[in-house]
Motif scaffolding. Structure first.
Motif, PDB file in Angstrom:
ATOM      1  N   ARG A 108      96.601  11.441  33.885  1.00 38.05           N
ATOM      2  CA  ARG A 108      96.689  11.412  35.340  1.00 38.05           C
ATOM      3  C   ARG A 108      96.206  12.691  36.001  1.00 38.05           C
ATOM      4  N   PHE A 109      95.960  13.741  35.216  1.00 40.11           N
ATOM      5  CA  PHE A 109      95.512  15.013  35.769  1.00 40.11           C
ATOM      6  C   PHE A 109      94.001  15.178  35.769  1.00 40.11           C
TER       7      PHE A 109
ATOM      8  N   GLY B  34      92.979   8.693  41.807  1.00 40.19           N
ATOM      9  CA  GLY B  34      92.336   7.431  42.138  1.00 40.19           C
ATOM     10  C   GLY B  34      91.904   7.295  43.586  1.00 40.19           C
ATOM     11  N   GLY B  35      92.112   8.343  44.380  1.00 47.14           N
ATOM     12  CA  GLY B  35      91.827   8.245  45.796  1.00 47.14           C
ATOM     13  C   GLY B  35      90.379   8.443  46.185  1.00 47.14           C
TER      14      GLY B  35
ATOM     15  N   ASP C 178      94.638   2.939  36.414  1.00 56.13           N
ATOM     16  CA  ASP C 178      96.066   2.696  36.413  1.00 56.13           C
ATOM     17  C   ASP C 178      96.682   3.820  35.598  1.00 56.13           C
ATOM     18  N   ASN C 179      97.186   4.827  36.286  1.00 59.35           N
ATOM     19  CA  ASN C 179      97.696   5.995  35.580  1.00 59.35           C
ATOM     20  C   ASN C 179      98.962   5.689  34.776  1.00 59.35           C
ATOM     21  N   ALA C 180      99.709   4.686  35.184  1.00 57.79           N
ATOM     22  CA  ALA C 180     100.878   4.284  34.409  1.00 57.79           C
ATOM     23  C   ALA C 180     100.483   3.709  33.058  1.00 57.79           C
TER      24      ALA C 180
ATOM     25  N   LYS D 252      84.239   8.571  30.114  1.00 56.18           N
ATOM     26  CA  LYS D 252      84.336  10.021  29.976  1.00 56.18           C
ATOM     27  C   LYS D 252      85.532  10.560  30.731  1.00 56.18           C
ATOM     28  N   MET D 253      86.233  11.473  30.100  1.00 57.95           N
ATOM     29  CA  MET D 253      87.251  12.271  30.764  1.00 57.95           C
ATOM     30  C   MET D 253      86.666  13.637  31.070  1.00 57.95           C
ATOM     31  N   PHE D 254      86.764  14.067  32.317  1.00 62.50           N
ATOM     32  CA  PHE D 254      86.239  15.357  32.725  1.00 62.50           C
ATOM     33  C   PHE D 254      87.288  16.415  32.436  1.00 62.50           C
TER      34      PHE D 254
END
Length: 116
Positions: free
Chosen positions: A30-31, A55-56, A73-75, A97-99
């Motif tokens: 979520r970060f 997600g905004g 969906d961070n949950a 990809k995760m930044f």
């Protein structure tokens, strides 16, 4: 160590739809901002869409705008790419990809083939 596991690729006819999923391990999902890239044979890997940690905020490449939607969906530690009105030129391996860090973290890639 971050692991990204993709699913949802496959064969679809032009005009059809697919939803790709990318599930992340760990508790820090979520970060971090996330993105989808794609790479077709003989072409450079290209950015498709990004989404901010909460997600905004989202961005899209011009070639998918109004057809694809990125969400998360961070949950569930999962990012999605809803692909509608698919075209043959969308055929590619799609990567999540995760930044995070210098190079980021990548999923294994999932094949999307759009063909009649």
């Amino acid at each position: 160590q971050v692991q990204l596991v993709e699913s949802g690729g496959g064969l679809v006819q032009p005009g059809g739809s697919l939803r790709l999923s990318c599930a992340a391990s760990g508790s820090g999902f979520r970060f971090n901002s996330m993105g989808w890239y794609r790479q077709a044979p003989g072409k450079q890997r290209e950015l498709v869409a990004t989404i901010s940690a909460g997600g905004g905020s989202t961005t899209y490449a011009d070639f998918v705008k109004d057809r694809f939607t990125i969400s998360r969906d961070n949950a569930q530690n999962t990012v999605y790419l809803q692909m509608n009105s698919l075209k043959p030129e969308d055929t590619a391996v799609y990567y999540c990809k995760m930044f995070l860090g210098v190079y980021g973290y990548w999923g294994q890639g999932t094949q999307v083939t759009v063909s009649s």
